[in-house]
Design an enzyme around this catalytic site. Structure first.
Site, PDB file in Angstrom:
ATOM      1  N   HIS A 123       0.835  -1.215   0.000  1.00  0.00           N
ATOM      2  CA  HIS A 123       0.000   0.000   0.000  1.00  0.00           C
ATOM      3  C   HIS A 123       0.867   1.261   0.000  1.00  0.00           C
ATOM      4  O   HIS A 123       0.577   2.232  -0.681  1.00  0.00           O
ATOM      5  CB  HIS A 123      -0.913   0.023   1.227  1.00  0.00           C
ATOM      6  CG  HIS A 123      -1.915  -1.076   1.203  1.00  0.00           C
ATOM      7  ND1 HIS A 123      -3.049  -1.034   0.443  1.00  0.00           N
ATOM      8  CD2 HIS A 123      -1.941  -2.266   1.845  1.00  0.00           C
ATOM      9  CE1 HIS A 123      -3.738  -2.141   0.603  1.00  0.00           C
ATOM     10  NE2 HIS A 123      -3.083  -2.911   1.454  1.00  0.00           N
ATOM     11  N   LYS A 124       1.938   1.201   0.792  1.00  0.00           N
ATOM     12  CA  LYS A 124       2.873   2.328   0.821  1.00  0.00           C
ATOM     13  C   LYS A 124       3.453   2.553  -0.563  1.00  0.00           C
ATOM     14  O   LYS A 124       3.600   3.680  -1.016  1.00  0.00           O
ATOM     15  CB  LYS A 124       4.068   1.980   1.735  1.00  0.00           C
ATOM     16  CG  LYS A 124       3.981   2.474   3.111  1.00  0.00           C
ATOM     17  CD  LYS A 124       5.385   2.300   3.715  1.00  0.00           C
ATOM     18  CE  LYS A 124       5.379   2.547   5.172  1.00  0.00           C
ATOM     19  NZ  LYS A 124       6.738   2.498   5.740  1.00  0.00           N
ATOM     20  N   GLU A 129      14.955  -2.996   9.476  1.00  0.00           N
ATOM     21  CA  GLU A 129      14.264  -2.280  10.558  1.00  0.00           C
ATOM     22  C   GLU A 129      15.236  -1.957  11.669  1.00  0.00           C
ATOM     23  O   GLU A 129      15.951  -2.820  12.161  1.00  0.00           O
ATOM     24  CB  GLU A 129      13.118  -3.134  11.112  1.00  0.00           C
ATOM     25  CG  GLU A 129      11.962  -3.313  10.152  1.00  0.00           C
ATOM     26  CD  GLU A 129      11.078  -2.077  10.025  1.00  0.00           C
ATOM     27  OE1 GLU A 129      11.232  -1.145  10.834  1.00  0.00           O
ATOM     28  OE2 GLU A 129      10.244  -2.040   9.105  1.00  0.00           O
ATOM     29  N   ASP A 158       9.459   5.706   7.053  1.00  0.00           N
ATOM     30  CA  ASP A 158       8.975   5.071   8.270  1.00  0.00           C
ATOM     31  C   ASP A 158       7.927   5.971   8.918  1.00  0.00           C
ATOM     32  O   ASP A 158       8.080   7.187   8.919  1.00  0.00           O
ATOM     33  CB  ASP A 158      10.126   4.846   9.250  1.00  0.00           C
ATOM     34  CG  ASP A 158       9.819   3.668  10.155  1.00  0.00           C
ATOM     35  OD1 ASP A 158       9.939   2.519   9.696  1.00  0.00           O
ATOM     36  OD2 ASP A 158       9.417   3.899  11.325  1.00  0.00           O
ATOM     37  N   ALA A 159       6.872   5.355   9.448  1.00  0.00           N
ATOM     38  CA  ALA A 159       5.772   6.169   9.967  1.00  0.00           C
ATOM     39  C   ALA A 159       5.231   5.601  11.254  1.00  0.00           C
ATOM     40  O   ALA A 159       5.505   4.449  11.611  1.00  0.00           O
ATOM     41  CB  ALA A 159       4.664   6.229   8.919  1.00  0.00           C
ATOM     42  N   ASP A 186      -5.559   2.912   9.271  1.00  0.00           N
ATOM     43  CA  ASP A 186      -6.412   3.746   8.408  1.00  0.00           C
ATOM     44  C   ASP A 186      -7.900   3.715   8.792  1.00  0.00           C
ATOM     45  O   ASP A 186      -8.556   4.754   8.742  1.00  0.00           O
ATOM     46  CB  ASP A 186      -6.248   3.341   6.931  1.00  0.00           C
ATOM     47  CG  ASP A 186      -5.004   3.959   6.300  1.00  0.00           C
ATOM     48  OD1 ASP A 186      -4.440   4.898   6.891  1.00  0.00           O
ATOM     49  OD2 ASP A 186      -4.599   3.502   5.217  1.00  0.00           O
ATOM     50  N   ARG A 219       2.724  10.775   4.969  1.00  0.00           N
ATOM     51  CA  ARG A 219       3.671  10.184   4.021  1.00  0.00           C
ATOM     52  C   ARG A 219       3.768  11.052   2.766  1.00  0.00           C
ATOM     53  O   ARG A 219       4.875  11.325   2.288  1.00  0.00           O
ATOM     54  CB  ARG A 219       3.189   8.763   3.647  1.00  0.00           C
ATOM     55  CG  ARG A 219       4.035   8.059   2.601  1.00  0.00           C
ATOM     56  CD  ARG A 219       3.722   6.579   2.561  1.00  0.00           C
ATOM     57  NE  ARG A 219       3.869   5.994   3.885  1.00  0.00           N
ATOM     58  CZ  ARG A 219       2.839   5.659   4.673  1.00  0.00           C
ATOM     59  NH1 ARG A 219       1.597   5.761   4.255  1.00  0.00           N
ATOM     60  NH2 ARG A 219       3.050   5.189   5.887  1.00  0.00           N
TER      61      ARG A 219
HETATM   62  P1  ITT Z   1       7.870  -0.943   5.908  1.00  0.00           P
HETATM   63  O1  ITT Z   1       8.284  -2.250   5.337  1.00  0.00           O
HETATM   64  O2  ITT Z   1       8.014   0.179   4.925  1.00  0.00           O
HETATM   65  O3  ITT Z   1       8.513  -0.632   7.249  1.00  0.00           O
HETATM   66  P2  ITT Z   1       5.454  -1.038   7.573  1.00  0.00           P
HETATM   67  O4  ITT Z   1       4.051  -1.442   7.247  1.00  0.00           O
HETATM   68  O5  ITT Z   1       6.176  -1.778   8.637  1.00  0.00           O
HETATM   69  O6  ITT Z   1       6.268  -1.052   6.185  1.00  0.00           O
HETATM   70  P3  ITT Z   1       6.002   1.441   9.044  1.00  0.00           P
HETATM   71  O7  ITT Z   1       7.048   0.732   9.818  1.00  0.00           O
HETATM   72  O8  ITT Z   1       6.366   2.747   8.387  1.00  0.00           O
HETATM   73  O9  ITT Z   1       5.391   0.503   7.900  1.00  0.00           O
HETATM   74  O10 ITT Z   1       4.727   1.767   9.905  1.00  0.00           O
HETATM   75  C1  ITT Z   1       4.504   1.197  11.167  1.00  0.00           C
HETATM   76  C2  ITT Z   1       3.037   0.945  11.369  1.00  0.00           C
HETATM   77  O11 ITT Z   1       2.363   2.195  11.527  1.00  0.00           O
HETATM   78  C3  ITT Z   1       2.348   0.240  10.233  1.00  0.00           C
HETATM   79  O12 ITT Z   1       2.437  -1.159  10.392  1.00  0.00           O
HETATM   80  C4  ITT Z   1       0.912   0.718  10.390  1.00  0.00           C
HETATM   81  O13 ITT Z   1       0.241  -0.071  11.324  1.00  0.00           O
HETATM   82  C5  ITT Z   1       1.086   2.129  10.949  1.00  0.00           C
HETATM   83  N1  ITT Z   1       1.002   3.101   9.859  1.00  0.00           N
HETATM   84  C6  ITT Z   1       2.027   3.797   9.293  1.00  0.00           C
HETATM   85  N2  ITT Z   1       1.593   4.577   8.294  1.00  0.00           N
HETATM   86  C7  ITT Z   1       0.265   4.365   8.209  1.00  0.00           C
HETATM   87  C8  ITT Z   1      -0.750   4.853   7.367  1.00  0.00           C
HETATM   88  O14 ITT Z   1      -0.509   5.683   6.370  1.00  0.00           O
HETATM   89  N3  ITT Z   1      -1.988   4.406   7.572  1.00  0.00           N
HETATM   90  C9  ITT Z   1      -2.265   3.542   8.566  1.00  0.00           C
HETATM   91  N4  ITT Z   1      -1.380   3.026   9.391  1.00  0.00           N
HETATM   92  C10 ITT Z   1      -0.113   3.429   9.221  1.00  0.00           C
END
Ligand code: ITT
Length: 189
Positions: free
Chosen positions: A13-14, A38, A67-68, A145, A171
C-alpha cells in the site's frame, strides 16, 4: 528522470501511495527486492536514516526508505515509533480499547523519509493530525487507516482512495518534500 529510485518497503500500500507522488514529479520508482532493514530508535528520523544507510549497502541505485507511526495524544504519543509492533499485537481493536472512556481522541500520523543518492542524503518529515473514531470504517489502505480521520474531513483514511489520502497524509508530505529537493538537486548538477 531516467534513473530509477529503489523504494525498500514490505508494504504494498505504501508503494502505491508513494508511486503516485513519484509520477507527479516525473520520478521512476521501483519496488526493490531488498529487505527494509528495521532499526529500533525513538525518533522516526533516526530510524529512517539508519535504515536507508543499511539498505544502500545492497545496491548502487538511489535508495528511498520511509517510516511512519501513529501518535495518540491521550496516550502521550503511544504507539509512535512502535506502531508496527502494536498493530501486529493488539491491533486496531486493542488501540480502541485503550481509548475507551477517553474523550480526547486527538492523534497525528508522522512520517520520515530518507533518500540516499550518489551525492548524499535527503531527509524530511511530514505530519497529519486528526482524531481516532469510535469504531473502524472503510476497507481501503492499511494499518490504522480505518480508525483515523484527518481534521477537515469526515471520512477515515480507509474510506479514501489513494489520491484522496495523499491530499492529507503524513507520508505524502514527507515524500513530496524529499522529491522536491531531489528534483531541484538533479536540475542543478
Ligand atoms: P515498511 O516495510 O516500509 O517498514 P510497515 O508497514 O512496517 O512497512 P512502518 O514501519 O512505516 O510501515 O509503519 C509502522 C506501522 O504504523 C504500520 O504497520 C501501520 O500499522 C502504521 N502506519 C504507518 N503509516 C500508516 C498509514 O498511512 N496508515 C495507517 N497506518 C499506518
Amino acid at each position: 528522470m531516467d534513473e530509477k529510485i529503489c523504494f525498500a518497503t514490505s508494504n504494498f500500500h505504501k508503494f502505491e501511495e508513494v508511486s503516485e507522488i513519484a509520477r507527479s514529479y516525473g520520478i521512476m520508482l521501483e519496488h526493490c527486492n531488498i529487505p527494509k532493514i528495521e532499526v529500533q530508535a525513538e525518533s522516526l528520523r533516526e530510524i529512517v536514516l539508519k535504515s536507508a544507510i543499511l539498505t544502500r549497502l545492497y545496491t548502487n541505485k538511489p535508495v528511498l526508505v520511509e517510516d511512519a507511526g501513529l501518535f495518540i495524544k491521550a496516550l502521550n504519543g503511544f504507539p509512535g515509533p512502535y506502531s508496527n509492533y502494536v498493530y501486529r499485537t493488539i491491533g486496531i481493536n486493542g488501540v480502541l480499547k485503550l481509548l475507551e472512556n477517553i474523550d480526547n481522541r486527538e492523534a497525528c500520523f508522522k512520517s520520515a523519509a530518507a533518500l540516499i543518492h550518489e551525492n548524499g542524503v535527503i531527509i524530511d518529515e511530514g505530519e497529519v493530525c486528526g482524531y481516532i473514531v469510535r469504531s473502524p470504517r472503510g476497507t481501503m489502505g492499511f494499518g490504522f487507516d480505518p480508525i483515523f480521520t484527518p481534521y477537515g474531513e469526515t471520512k477515515t483514511f480507509a474510506e479514501m482512495t489513494t489520491s484522496e489520502k495523499n491530499k492529507y497524509s503524513h507520508r505524502a508530505k514527507a515524500i513530496s518534500r524529499v522529491f522536491e529537493k531531489y528534483v531541484e538537486l538533479k536540475r542543478t548538477i
